[in-house]
Design a protein around this motif. Structure first.
Motif, PDB file in Angstrom:
ATOM      1  N   PRO A 177       6.107  60.758  64.873  1.00 50.08           N
ATOM      2  CA  PRO A 177       7.319  60.314  64.184  1.00 50.08           C
ATOM      3  C   PRO A 177       8.523  61.110  64.675  1.00 50.08           C
ATOM      4  O   PRO A 177       8.385  62.272  65.068  1.00 50.08           O
ATOM      5  N   ARG A 178       9.668  60.477  64.617  1.00 51.08           N
ATOM      6  CA  ARG A 178      10.878  61.101  65.138  1.00 51.08           C
ATOM      7  C   ARG A 178      11.120  62.488  64.546  1.00 51.08           C
ATOM      8  O   ARG A 178      11.465  63.428  65.262  1.00 51.08           O
ATOM      9  N   SER A 179      10.934  62.631  63.232  1.00 52.61           N
ATOM     10  CA  SER A 179      11.246  63.911  62.586  1.00 52.61           C
ATOM     11  C   SER A 179      10.338  65.025  63.112  1.00 52.61           C
ATOM     12  O   SER A 179      10.782  66.153  63.318  1.00 52.61           O
ATOM     13  N   VAL A 180       9.071  64.686  63.352  1.00 48.43           N
ATOM     14  CA  VAL A 180       8.138  65.690  63.875  1.00 48.43           C
ATOM     15  C   VAL A 180       8.516  66.058  65.308  1.00 48.43           C
ATOM     16  O   VAL A 180       8.562  67.229  65.686  1.00 48.43           O
ATOM     17  N   ARG A 181       8.780  65.039  66.103  1.00 48.66           N
ATOM     18  CA  ARG A 181       9.181  65.253  67.490  1.00 48.66           C
ATOM     19  C   ARG A 181      10.425  66.132  67.568  1.00 48.66           C
ATOM     20  O   ARG A 181      10.508  67.052  68.382  1.00 48.66           O
ATOM     21  N   GLU A 182      11.370  65.852  66.705  1.00 47.90           N
ATOM     22  CA  GLU A 182      12.614  66.611  66.713  1.00 47.90           C
ATOM     23  C   GLU A 182      12.350  68.091  66.438  1.00 47.90           C
ATOM     24  O   GLU A 182      12.931  68.959  67.087  1.00 47.90           O
ATOM     25  N   GLN A 183      11.473  68.340  65.480  1.00 51.58           N
ATOM     26  CA  GLN A 183      11.142  69.739  65.164  1.00 51.58           C
ATOM     27  C   GLN A 183      10.470  70.412  66.357  1.00 51.58           C
ATOM     28  O   GLN A 183      10.712  71.593  66.630  1.00 51.58           O
ATOM     29  N   GLU A 184       9.637  69.669  67.064  1.00 51.83           N
ATOM     30  CA  GLU A 184       8.975  70.240  68.238  1.00 51.83           C
ATOM     31  C   GLU A 184       9.985  70.572  69.330  1.00 51.83           C
ATOM     32  O   GLU A 184       9.859  71.570  70.029  1.00 51.83           O
ATOM     33  N   ILE A 185      10.967  69.702  69.475  1.00 47.42           N
ATOM     34  CA  ILE A 185      12.007  69.969  70.485  1.00 47.42           C
ATOM     35  C   ILE A 185      12.797  71.223  70.098  1.00 47.42           C
ATOM     36  O   ILE A 185      13.081  72.073  70.932  1.00 47.42           O
ATOM     37  N   ILE A 186      13.112  71.326  68.814  1.00 45.97           N
ATOM     38  CA  ILE A 186      13.865  72.510  68.365  1.00 45.97           C
ATOM     39  C   ILE A 186      13.022  73.773  68.559  1.00 45.97           C
ATOM     40  O   ILE A 186      13.537  74.818  68.995  1.00 45.97           O
TER      41      ILE A 186
END
Lengths: 216, 216
Positions: free
Chosen positions: B10-19
């Motif tokens: 999910p986008r929110s999980v992916r975003e956290q991984e990128i951060i």
């Protein structure tokens, strides 16, 4: 072409004038936006001459940081040495610090607010400046102990800890001072003495430290 | 091309991984030297996808500052709220701060050591982060007073002053902590309580604050 430009001055005097001009420009514009033309113009000297004296924009900035941090450390040291108890030395030293910041705003902006990531040389100079101020405060803390008859209570590591707390608090309070321009440096000093010297607990129950009457 | 890259998230999980990946790279390389390719590679995602999610290198940095400063403020607030006296709240809050710094070194490097002069947007985000931490500490100081039955002793301005002293001291002490890696955050907290709570005078005469026995 100003009147200044035509004056003939010894190198050391000229160099100080260039640093004075550079301080003003760096403080006002920030490191990146600052241009050497403006510094040269303010100093009443040609741009090639500025480069001849101080090498580069980076060299100008480093000269500012070096001179002003030495001035700040000297002001702190001289004031602190005049006190004859740990309490008075701390009070006088902090007082000199806040007075310096209030009176030399450009210097403080350059020392405190300009970014450390301006390149290795500048970062190094700012780190050195901080270390030299820290060493003064460390000296005051250790000296305070010894002369207070409590030698060996605080080790080097502990004195360094107290120095970091003091320097950090004082640094941070210059931001507070900036937002309270009506507050004279003397009052800021007394406030910090209340927090750091007598302790926050005493502040919380309403006890107030007052400057010692003795000569200072 | 790692295994990660093939996972669908999910986008929110992916975003956290990128951060997470960006934090590591910014902390290690510094803002300027950091490259988005390395962040993308660490996150197991393509570079265009990183840009799609967080806009730009600047956007990545801002996302790091925002998330980590919120985490830090939350850790401080939650710890402080659990205490049931001003002394315990301050002790718990400072303890959470130093524990966060010790456990999340990358976050602290990005929040504390990265230059403010990286452009307007980043400078703004770091200023906002500092303000939000300051607001937490200010709240603790004022709250401590009220619940301690000493309402109205400290005005807004005075509480803000104490908050600046505390935040500045704590910030500065993370440099000391870095040079004393054997010193656990709990000991750093007790040391600072000695300086700030009981007061430097008491430290000088050898009095030592000990953590209250009660439940914490």
């Amino acid at each position: 072409m100003t009147d200044k430009r035509r004056r003939r001055l010894p190198r050391s005097v000229r160099e100080q004038e260039i640093i004075d001009a550079a301080l003003g420009v760096f403080s006002k514009r920030g490191y990146r936006a600052a241009v050497v033309d403006e510094i040269a113009d303010l100093a009443g000297i040609s741009k090639p001459m500025v480069y001849l004296y101080l090498g580069s924009k980076e060299g100008l900035f480093i000269a500012c940081v070096r001179r002003e941090s030495q001035r700040l450390a000297a002001a702190f040291r001289e004031a602190a040495q005049a006190g004859d108890s740990p309490e008075q030395r701390l009070w006088a030293g902090l007082g000199a610090f806040f007075a310096f910041v209030a009176e030399h705003r450009d210097s403080w902006v350059v020392l405190h607010r300009q970014a450390p990531e301006q390149g290795e040389a500048i970062a190094q100079e700012i780190a050195d400046a901080r270390r030299s101020v820290m060493a003064e405060v460390n000296g005051l803390v250790r000296d305070g102990i010894t002369k207070g008859g409590e030698a060996d209570r605080l080790g080097e590591q502990e004195a360094d800890f107290v120095a970091h707390a003091l320097v950090g608090a004082a640094d941070s309070l210059t931001d507070w001072m900036e937002r309270h321009p009506g507050e004279p440096p003397e009052r800021v000093t007394v406030r910090l003495m209340n927090v750091m010297w007598v302790g926050m607990r005493n502040v919380l129950v309403g006890e107030v430290w007052v400057p010692p009457q003795h000569d200072a």
